[in-house]
Design a protein around this motif. Structure first.
Motif, PDB file in Angstrom:
ATOM      1  N   ALA A  33       0.807  -1.050   0.213  1.00 21.48           N
ATOM      2  CA  ALA A  33      -0.160  -0.026   0.060  1.00 21.48           C
ATOM      3  C   ALA A  33       0.892   1.268  -0.035  1.00 21.48           C
ATOM      4  N   HIS A  34       2.046   1.261   0.802  1.00 19.70           N
ATOM      5  CA  HIS A  34       2.927   2.232   0.726  1.00 19.70           C
ATOM      6  C   HIS A  34       3.617   2.607  -0.595  1.00 19.70           C
ATOM      7  N   PHE A  35       3.320   1.510  -1.376  1.00 19.06           N
ATOM      8  CA  PHE A  35       4.049   1.630  -2.594  1.00 19.06           C
ATOM      9  C   PHE A  35       3.066   2.154  -3.851  1.00 19.06           C
ATOM     10  N   LEU A  36       1.720   1.673  -3.557  1.00 19.59           N
ATOM     11  CA  LEU A  36       0.892   1.845  -4.471  1.00 19.59           C
ATOM     12  C   LEU A  36       0.233   3.296  -4.486  1.00 19.59           C
ATOM     13  N   PHE A  37      -0.011   3.855  -3.285  1.00 20.29           N
ATOM     14  CA  PHE A  37      -0.447   5.161  -2.663  1.00 20.29           C
ATOM     15  C   PHE A  37       0.396   6.141  -3.433  1.00 20.29           C
ATOM     16  N   PRO A  38       1.676   6.208  -3.658  1.00 21.48           N
ATOM     17  CA  PRO A  38       2.324   7.507  -4.072  1.00 21.48           C
ATOM     18  C   PRO A  38       2.113   7.248  -5.712  1.00 21.48           C
ATOM     19  N   TYR A  39       2.137   6.057  -6.230  1.00 19.40           N
ATOM     20  CA  TYR A  39       1.907   5.685  -7.593  1.00 19.40           C
ATOM     21  C   TYR A  39       0.822   6.477  -7.922  1.00 19.40           C
ATOM     22  N   ASP A  40      -0.350   6.088  -7.206  1.00 18.60           N
ATOM     23  CA  ASP A  40      -1.716   6.645  -7.789  1.00 18.60           C
ATOM     24  C   ASP A  40      -1.844   8.205  -7.851  1.00 18.60           C
ATOM     25  N   LYS A  41      -1.080   8.698  -6.923  1.00 16.70           N
ATOM     26  CA  LYS A  41      -0.943  10.107  -6.743  1.00 16.70           C
ATOM     27  C   LYS A  41      -0.150  10.668  -7.652  1.00 16.70           C
ATOM     28  N   GLY A  42       0.803  10.018  -8.624  1.00 18.84           N
ATOM     29  CA  GLY A  42       1.459  10.470  -9.406  1.00 18.84           C
ATOM     30  C   GLY A  42       2.884  10.587  -8.949  1.00 18.84           C
ATOM     31  N   ASP A  43       3.176  10.248  -7.832  1.00 18.15           N
ATOM     32  CA  ASP A  43       4.435  10.711  -7.494  1.00 18.15           C
ATOM     33  C   ASP A  43       5.589   9.266  -7.506  1.00 18.15           C
ATOM     34  N   PHE A  44       5.939   9.352  -8.925  1.00 20.97           N
ATOM     35  CA  PHE A  44       6.674   7.967  -9.382  1.00 20.97           C
ATOM     36  C   PHE A  44       7.966   7.871  -8.665  1.00 20.97           C
ATOM     37  N   LYS A  45       8.523   8.973  -8.346  1.00 20.65           N
ATOM     38  CA  LYS A  45       9.771   8.956  -7.824  1.00 20.65           C
ATOM     39  C   LYS A  45       9.879   8.183  -6.440  1.00 20.65           C
ATOM     40  N   LYS A  46       8.938   8.526  -5.682  1.00 19.15           N
ATOM     41  CA  LYS A  46       8.762   7.832  -4.339  1.00 19.15           C
ATOM     42  C   LYS A  46       8.237   6.232  -4.674  1.00 19.15           C
ATOM     43  N   ALA A  47       7.333   6.123  -5.517  1.00 21.57           N
ATOM     44  CA  ALA A  47       7.056   4.760  -5.541  1.00 21.57           C
ATOM     45  C   ALA A  47       8.385   3.911  -6.204  1.00 21.57           C
ATOM     46  N   GLU A  48       9.089   4.687  -6.821  1.00 20.69           N
ATOM     47  CA  GLU A  48      10.328   3.923  -7.422  1.00 20.69           C
ATOM     48  C   GLU A  48      11.371   3.576  -6.372  1.00 20.69           C
ATOM     49  N   VAL A  49      11.490   4.389  -5.355  1.00 17.11           N
ATOM     50  CA  VAL A  49      12.322   4.320  -4.098  1.00 17.11           C
ATOM     51  C   VAL A  49      11.911   2.916  -3.384  1.00 17.11           C
ATOM     52  N   ILE A  50      10.600   2.923  -3.303  1.00 22.58           N
ATOM     53  CA  ILE A  50       9.843   2.039  -2.584  1.00 22.58           C
ATOM     54  C   ILE A  50      10.107   0.574  -3.104  1.00 22.58           C
ATOM     55  N   ASN A  51       9.817   0.689  -4.374  1.00 18.81           N
ATOM     56  CA  ASN A  51      10.004  -0.393  -5.403  1.00 18.81           C
ATOM     57  C   ASN A  51      11.383  -1.178  -5.294  1.00 18.81           C
ATOM     58  N   SER A  52      12.381  -0.009  -5.140  1.00 19.46           N
ATOM     59  CA  SER A  52      13.712  -0.775  -5.045  1.00 19.46           C
ATOM     60  C   SER A  52      14.029  -1.568  -3.883  1.00 19.46           C
ATOM     61  N   TYR A  53      13.417  -1.126  -2.836  1.00 18.00           N
ATOM     62  CA  TYR A  53      13.422  -1.985  -1.423  1.00 18.00           C
ATOM     63  C   TYR A  53      12.663  -3.355  -1.647  1.00 18.00           C
ATOM     64  N   LEU A  54      11.396  -3.262  -2.353  1.00 15.94           N
ATOM     65  CA  LEU A  54      10.947  -4.469  -2.702  1.00 15.94           C
ATOM     66  C   LEU A  54      10.978  -5.376  -3.513  1.00 15.94           C
ATOM     67  N   PHE A  55      11.921  -5.022  -4.664  1.00 20.01           N
ATOM     68  CA  PHE A  55      12.041  -5.957  -5.860  1.00 20.01           C
ATOM     69  C   PHE A  55      12.951  -7.181  -5.429  1.00 20.01           C
ATOM     70  N   ALA A  56      14.092  -7.135  -4.554  1.00 17.24           N
ATOM     71  CA  ALA A  56      14.662  -8.216  -4.089  1.00 17.24           C
ATOM     72  C   ALA A  56      13.747  -9.071  -3.363  1.00 17.24           C
ATOM     73  N   LEU A  57      12.985  -8.614  -2.584  1.00 19.75           N
ATOM     74  CA  LEU A  57      11.964  -9.506  -1.939  1.00 19.75           C
ATOM     75  C   LEU A  57      11.007 -10.267  -2.635  1.00 19.75           C
ATOM     76  N   HIS A  58      10.485  -9.621  -3.818  1.00 23.67           N
ATOM     77  CA  HIS A  58       9.738 -10.236  -4.840  1.00 23.67           C
ATOM     78  C   HIS A  58      10.132 -11.270  -5.722  1.00 23.67           C
ATOM     79  N   GLN A  59      11.586 -11.135  -5.873  1.00 24.58           N
ATOM     80  CA  GLN A  59      12.330 -12.117  -6.540  1.00 24.58           C
ATOM     81  C   GLN A  59      12.585 -13.081  -5.512  1.00 24.58           C
ATOM     82  N   ALA A  60      13.083 -13.014  -4.250  1.00 22.34           N
ATOM     83  CA  ALA A  60      13.221 -13.908  -3.670  1.00 22.34           C
ATOM     84  C   ALA A  60      12.269 -15.020  -3.188  1.00 22.34           C
ATOM     85  N   LEU A  61      11.001 -14.398  -3.029  1.00 25.18           N
ATOM     86  CA  LEU A  61       9.670 -14.980  -2.784  1.00 25.18           C
ATOM     87  C   LEU A  61       9.628 -16.156  -3.809  1.00 25.18           C
TER      88      LEU A  61
END
Length: 79
Positions: free
Chosen positions: A3-31
């Motif tokens: 939700a912390h990723f999607l909320f900024p994305y929905d608001k158009g804050d793509f930079k913040k969403a990209e930063v959050i995605n960088s934290y989640l990307f390794a986890l998504h791959q690991a799972l």
């Protein structure tokens, strides 16, 4: 965390969403390194949400995958 990723994305804050995605990307791959849901169950066990036990035909994940999942969770600031 998603939700912390999607909320900024929905608001158009793509930079913040990209930063959050960088934290989640390794986890998504690991799972999904091994047959799901075994890595997900292990991750949940690290958060004390469930045990890492799985029923046949699934098997527990390898020690190497455990290290990868744990590292990704640390990187995502989840543990």
């Amino acid at each position: 965390m998603l939700a912390h990723f999607l909320f900024p994305y929905d608001k158009g804050d793509f930079k913040k969403a990209e930063v959050i995605n960088s934290y989640l990307f390794a986890l998504h791959q690991a799972l999904f390194i091994e047959s799901s849901p075994s890595p997900v169950k292990y991750a949940a066990s690290l958060l004390n949400l469930s045990s890492d036990e799985v029923r046949l035909p699934l098997v527990k994940i390898t020690e190497e995958t455990k290290k990868t999942v744990r590292s990704a969770m640390v990187h995502a600031n989840l543990i």
